[in-house]
Design a protein around this motif. Structure first.
Motif, PDB file in Angstrom:
ATOM      1  N   ALA A 283       2.718  -5.860 -12.783  1.00 50.56           N
ATOM      2  CA  ALA A 283       2.754  -4.988 -13.953  1.00 50.56           C
ATOM      3  C   ALA A 283       2.262  -3.578 -13.621  1.00 50.56           C
ATOM      4  O   ALA A 283       1.976  -2.795 -14.514  1.00 50.56           O
ATOM      5  N   THR A 284       2.165  -3.267 -12.344  1.00 51.85           N
ATOM      6  CA  THR A 284       1.634  -1.969 -11.953  1.00 51.85           C
ATOM      7  C   THR A 284       2.514  -0.827 -12.456  1.00 51.85           C
ATOM      8  O   THR A 284       3.726  -0.950 -12.546  1.00 51.85           O
ATOM      9  N   MET A 285       1.863   0.274 -12.786  1.00 53.25           N
ATOM     10  CA  MET A 285       2.565   1.507 -13.148  1.00 53.25           C
ATOM     11  C   MET A 285       2.333   2.566 -12.078  1.00 53.25           C
ATOM     12  O   MET A 285       2.427   3.757 -12.325  1.00 53.25           O
ATOM     13  N   LEU A 286       2.022   2.090 -10.846  1.00 51.70           N
ATOM     14  CA  LEU A 286       1.738   2.966  -9.711  1.00 51.70           C
ATOM     15  C   LEU A 286       0.589   3.916 -10.026  1.00 51.70           C
ATOM     16  O   LEU A 286       0.665   5.116  -9.792  1.00 51.70           O
ATOM     17  N   GLN A 287      -0.492   3.356 -10.586  1.00 53.04           N
ATOM     18  CA  GLN A 287      -1.679   4.149 -10.855  1.00 53.04           C
ATOM     19  C   GLN A 287      -2.344   4.542  -9.537  1.00 53.04           C
ATOM     20  O   GLN A 287      -2.271   3.828  -8.537  1.00 53.04           O
ATOM     21  N   GLU A 288      -3.019   5.681  -9.567  1.00 57.84           N
ATOM     22  CA  GLU A 288      -3.697   6.156  -8.367  1.00 57.84           C
ATOM     23  C   GLU A 288      -4.872   5.238  -8.040  1.00 57.84           C
ATOM     24  O   GLU A 288      -5.691   4.919  -8.901  1.00 57.84           O
TER      25      GLU A 288
ATOM     26  N   VAL B 235       4.545  21.846  -9.679  1.00 57.67           N
ATOM     27  CA  VAL B 235       3.746  21.561  -8.486  1.00 57.67           C
ATOM     28  C   VAL B 235       3.879  20.087  -8.118  1.00 57.67           C
ATOM     29  O   VAL B 235       3.857  19.213  -8.995  1.00 57.67           O
ATOM     30  N   MET B 236       4.019  19.821  -6.834  1.00 59.08           N
ATOM     31  CA  MET B 236       4.134  18.446  -6.373  1.00 59.08           C
ATOM     32  C   MET B 236       2.773  17.758  -6.388  1.00 59.08           C
ATOM     33  O   MET B 236       1.756  18.364  -6.058  1.00 59.08           O
ATOM     34  N   ARG B 237       2.780  16.496  -6.780  1.00 59.89           N
ATOM     35  CA  ARG B 237       1.573  15.677  -6.739  1.00 59.89           C
ATOM     36  C   ARG B 237       1.841  14.468  -5.860  1.00 59.89           C
ATOM     37  O   ARG B 237       2.858  13.789  -6.022  1.00 59.89           O
ATOM     38  N   ALA B 238       0.940  14.219  -4.921  1.00 56.46           N
ATOM     39  CA  ALA B 238       1.052  13.067  -4.030  1.00 56.46           C
ATOM     40  C   ALA B 238      -0.268  12.310  -4.026  1.00 56.46           C
ATOM     41  O   ALA B 238      -1.343  12.918  -3.996  1.00 56.46           O
ATOM     42  N   TYR B 239      -0.199  10.983  -4.050  1.00 54.05           N
ATOM     43  CA  TYR B 239      -1.407  10.179  -4.086  1.00 54.05           C
ATOM     44  C   TYR B 239      -1.097   8.782  -3.553  1.00 54.05           C
ATOM     45  O   TYR B 239       0.055   8.456  -3.233  1.00 54.05           O
ATOM     46  N   THR B 240      -2.119   7.943  -3.459  1.00 50.26           N
ATOM     47  CA  THR B 240      -1.962   6.568  -2.971  1.00 50.26           C
ATOM     48  C   THR B 240      -2.100   5.585  -4.122  1.00 50.26           C
ATOM     49  O   THR B 240      -2.755   5.864  -5.126  1.00 50.26           O
ATOM     50  N   SER B 241      -1.466   4.431  -3.986  1.00 52.11           N
ATOM     51  CA  SER B 241      -1.511   3.411  -5.028  1.00 52.11           C
ATOM     52  C   SER B 241      -1.479   2.034  -4.384  1.00 52.11           C
ATOM     53  O   SER B 241      -0.554   1.716  -3.616  1.00 52.11           O
ATOM     54  N   ASN B 242      -2.477   1.224  -4.694  1.00 50.11           N
ATOM     55  CA  ASN B 242      -2.561  -0.147  -4.200  1.00 50.11           C
ATOM     56  C   ASN B 242      -1.878  -1.061  -5.217  1.00 50.11           C
ATOM     57  O   ASN B 242      -2.381  -1.243  -6.323  1.00 50.11           O
ATOM     58  N   ILE B 243      -0.739  -1.631  -4.863  1.00 47.78           N
ATOM     59  CA  ILE B 243       0.044  -2.460  -5.799  1.00 47.78           C
ATOM     60  C   ILE B 243      -0.459  -3.892  -5.730  1.00 47.78           C
ATOM     61  O   ILE B 243      -0.062  -4.670  -4.863  1.00 47.78           O
ATOM     62  N   ASN B 244      -1.360  -4.237  -6.639  1.00 42.12           N
ATOM     63  CA  ASN B 244      -1.935  -5.582  -6.655  1.00 42.12           C
ATOM     64  C   ASN B 244      -1.485  -6.401  -7.849  1.00 42.12           C
ATOM     65  O   ASN B 244      -2.010  -7.471  -8.123  1.00 42.12           O
TER      66      ASN B 244
ATOM     67  N   GLN C 221       0.869  -1.171   0.000  1.00 42.12           N
ATOM     68  CA  GLN C 221       0.000   0.000   0.000  1.00 42.12           C
ATOM     69  C   GLN C 221       0.906   1.221   0.000  1.00 42.12           C
ATOM     70  O   GLN C 221       1.537   1.530   1.003  1.00 42.12           O
ATOM     71  N   ALA C 222       0.975   1.908  -1.147  1.00 37.95           N
ATOM     72  CA  ALA C 222       2.046   2.877  -1.382  1.00 37.95           C
ATOM     73  C   ALA C 222       1.570   4.322  -1.362  1.00 37.95           C
ATOM     74  O   ALA C 222       0.431   4.643  -1.739  1.00 37.95           O
ATOM     75  N   LEU C 223       2.478   5.195  -0.919  1.00 32.49           N
ATOM     76  CA  LEU C 223       2.356   6.638  -1.085  1.00 32.49           C
ATOM     77  C   LEU C 223       3.329   7.042  -2.178  1.00 32.49           C
ATOM     78  O   LEU C 223       4.507   6.691  -2.115  1.00 32.49           O
ATOM     79  N   VAL C 224       2.852   7.762  -3.173  1.00 37.06           N
ATOM     80  CA  VAL C 224       3.660   8.109  -4.338  1.00 37.06           C
ATOM     81  C   VAL C 224       3.662   9.620  -4.517  1.00 37.06           C
ATOM     82  O   VAL C 224       2.630  10.285  -4.265  1.00 37.06           O
ATOM     83  N   ALA C 225       4.788  10.160  -4.957  1.00 39.65           N
ATOM     84  CA  ALA C 225       4.878  11.606  -5.190  1.00 39.65           C
ATOM     85  C   ALA C 225       5.855  11.894  -6.318  1.00 39.65           C
ATOM     86  O   ALA C 225       6.842  11.173  -6.503  1.00 39.65           O
ATOM     87  N   TYR C 226       5.583  12.942  -7.058  1.00 42.55           N
ATOM     88  CA  TYR C 226       6.497  13.437  -8.081  1.00 42.55           C
ATOM     89  C   TYR C 226       6.200  14.910  -8.348  1.00 42.55           C
ATOM     90  O   TYR C 226       5.151  15.431  -7.939  1.00 42.55           O
TER      91      TYR C 226
END
Length: 430
Positions: free
Chosen positions: A127-132, A115-124, A103-108
């Motif tokens: 082949a995930t691309m860290l989608q929100e 502007v910084m963007r931060a969101y969550t991503s459930n890695i299930n 269960q990931a927190l992602v930012a770039y």
């Protein structure tokens, strides 16, 4: 005590008293420098955390405050020495060690607006691309900042009550065109960025079993593929090409060729493809040029094996076409194998010694091939030039015969008196 002895003693005491403050200051500075870097960090938003930990790899730091009774985890993940065109992620895996289920927190940082963007991503999926996507537990106040080459993610999580130990992992990777998250590196510290975190004591324990296995599997993968596809395959091709020209080595060349090719293919299949599948299942490797070329090589190698069953006899009318196909595919496999091995070196980063050793072996094989091409040039290509010479001579003879036939058709039925009369007539006209 003499006067000179007293003078020396006074000078020594003076030097000792003068150097003591300097030594004490240097020692204090050294001790302070040994303190964890996270303890001295001050956040611009004024937040404070009860615990902090210098993570073992990737210049990363974790600050957190945890309430065991409510399961509320207030966390800040910092990643230093980072380019602005990068992404970072920190995750908790509540079910297992590793990427799947994290269960990931992602930012770039947005490449256009900054502007910084931060969101969550459930890695299930691997082949995930860290989608929100939402996480399996509640998360609030997700934000991020980028200052002086350091990117930080802030968040508040609500874990199941009485949770004391969690598996966590952290990563960074490149931000590609269109703000697409590129694949993180699959070597070095990027394979070590996971551990077990004790939320009460702050103790971090590296998951050596997973990391050690992955590193060992990667080394086996690289070694097996280098020997099988990068050494045995070229040797098998050269055996068929150069030994075949000597009648005394027939059919020895065929057995050497088959043994090298089959051994290389089976070793690559078991040790190369098998380890690749293992890494894909445990590290989430995505499709890369190295992966695609590797699959293509295995497919072409399998076609070569099938071609042996369909090989026509030496005198068969289709044997020439079969030879053309078999030789072409074989050379393509060798070239792609060598190229893909060097791409594997870039990914694995085993050290310059391995790359130098393999380069020396390939250069030796190439030099041997050049020498054999020179020695067998006349035997291999001489017949071609002889045939051209014979064809030219035959063409000249045919042209001469044609001229004789023309002459005979025109003058063959005339007597010498007729030829002399025709010549006199031609003279009178002139």
């Amino acid at each position: 005590m003499s006067l000179s002895s007293r003078a020396i003693l006074v000078v020594m005491c003076f030097l000792f008293l003068s150097c003591t403050p300097l030594f004490t200051s240097a020692t204090t500075t050294t001790v302070q420098g040994l303190q964890p870097r996270c303890e001295s960090h001050i956040f611009n938003n004024g937040k404070h955390y009860r615990s902090c930990k210098d993570l073992p790899v990737l210049d990363s730091f974790l600050h957190f405050s945890y309430a065991r009774e409510t399961g509320v985890l207030d966390v800040a993940y910092r990643h230093a020495n980072l380019e602005s065109s990068s992404w970072i992620a920190w995750a908790i895996n509540p079910t297992k060690k590793g990427m799947l289920g994290a269960q990931a927190l992602v930012a770039y940082r947005n490449s256009t607006s900054g502007v910084m963007r931060a969101y969550t991503s459930n890695i299930n999926s691997y082949a995930t691309m860290l989608q929100e996507s939402p996480l399996s537990f509640r998360v609030t106040q997700v934000s991020a900042e980028y200052l002086d080459g350091e990117m930080t993610i802030f968040a508040t999580m609500v874990l199941p009550p009485n949770t004391t130990v969690v598996n966590h992992l952290w990563q960074d990777g490149p931000l590609k065109e269109g703000d697409r998250l590129g694949m993180h590196a699959m070597s070095g510290d990027h394979l070590k960025s996971m551990s077990t975190l004790d939320l009460l004591s702050g103790q971090v324990t590296a998951t050596k079993s997973v990391n050690g296995n992955i590193l060992l599997v990667k080394r086996i993968h690289g070694l097996v593929n280098t020997v099988s596809w990068g050494i045995l395959m070229p040797i098998g091709v050269m055996a068929a090409r150069y030994m075949k020209t000597y009648e005394t080595l027939d059919p020895t060349w065929f057995y050497v060729h088959v043994v090298c090719q089959l051994t290389g293919y089976l070793a690559g299949l078991l040790g190369g493809l098998g380890t690749a599948i293992y890494m894909a299942l445990h590290t989430g490797m995505r499709s890369t040029a190295h992966t695609v070329i590797g699959i293509l090589i295995f497919c072409l190698g399998f076609l070569q094996i099938l071609a042996l069953k369909a090989r026509p006899g030496k005198d068969h009318k289709y044997r020439t076409y079969w030879n053309w196909y078999h030789h072409t595919v074989g050379y393509v496999v060798v070239v792609l194998s060598v190229y893909n091995i060097y791409k594997g070196f870039v990914i694995l980063q085993p050290g310059s010694g391995w790359k130098i050793a393999y380069t020396a072996i390939i250069c030796a094989i190439g030099a041997f091939a050049i020498v054999m091409e020179i020695l067998q040039f006349k035997k291999r290509w001489g017949s071609l030039f002889v045939k051209k010479s014979e064809d030219l001579q035959e063409a000249n003879q045919s042209a001469f015969k044609k001229e004789i036939l023309k002459f005979m058709n025109r003058w063959g039925d005339k007597t010498p008196e007729d030829l002399e009369a025709n010549q006199s007539a031609s003279t009178e006209v002139v």
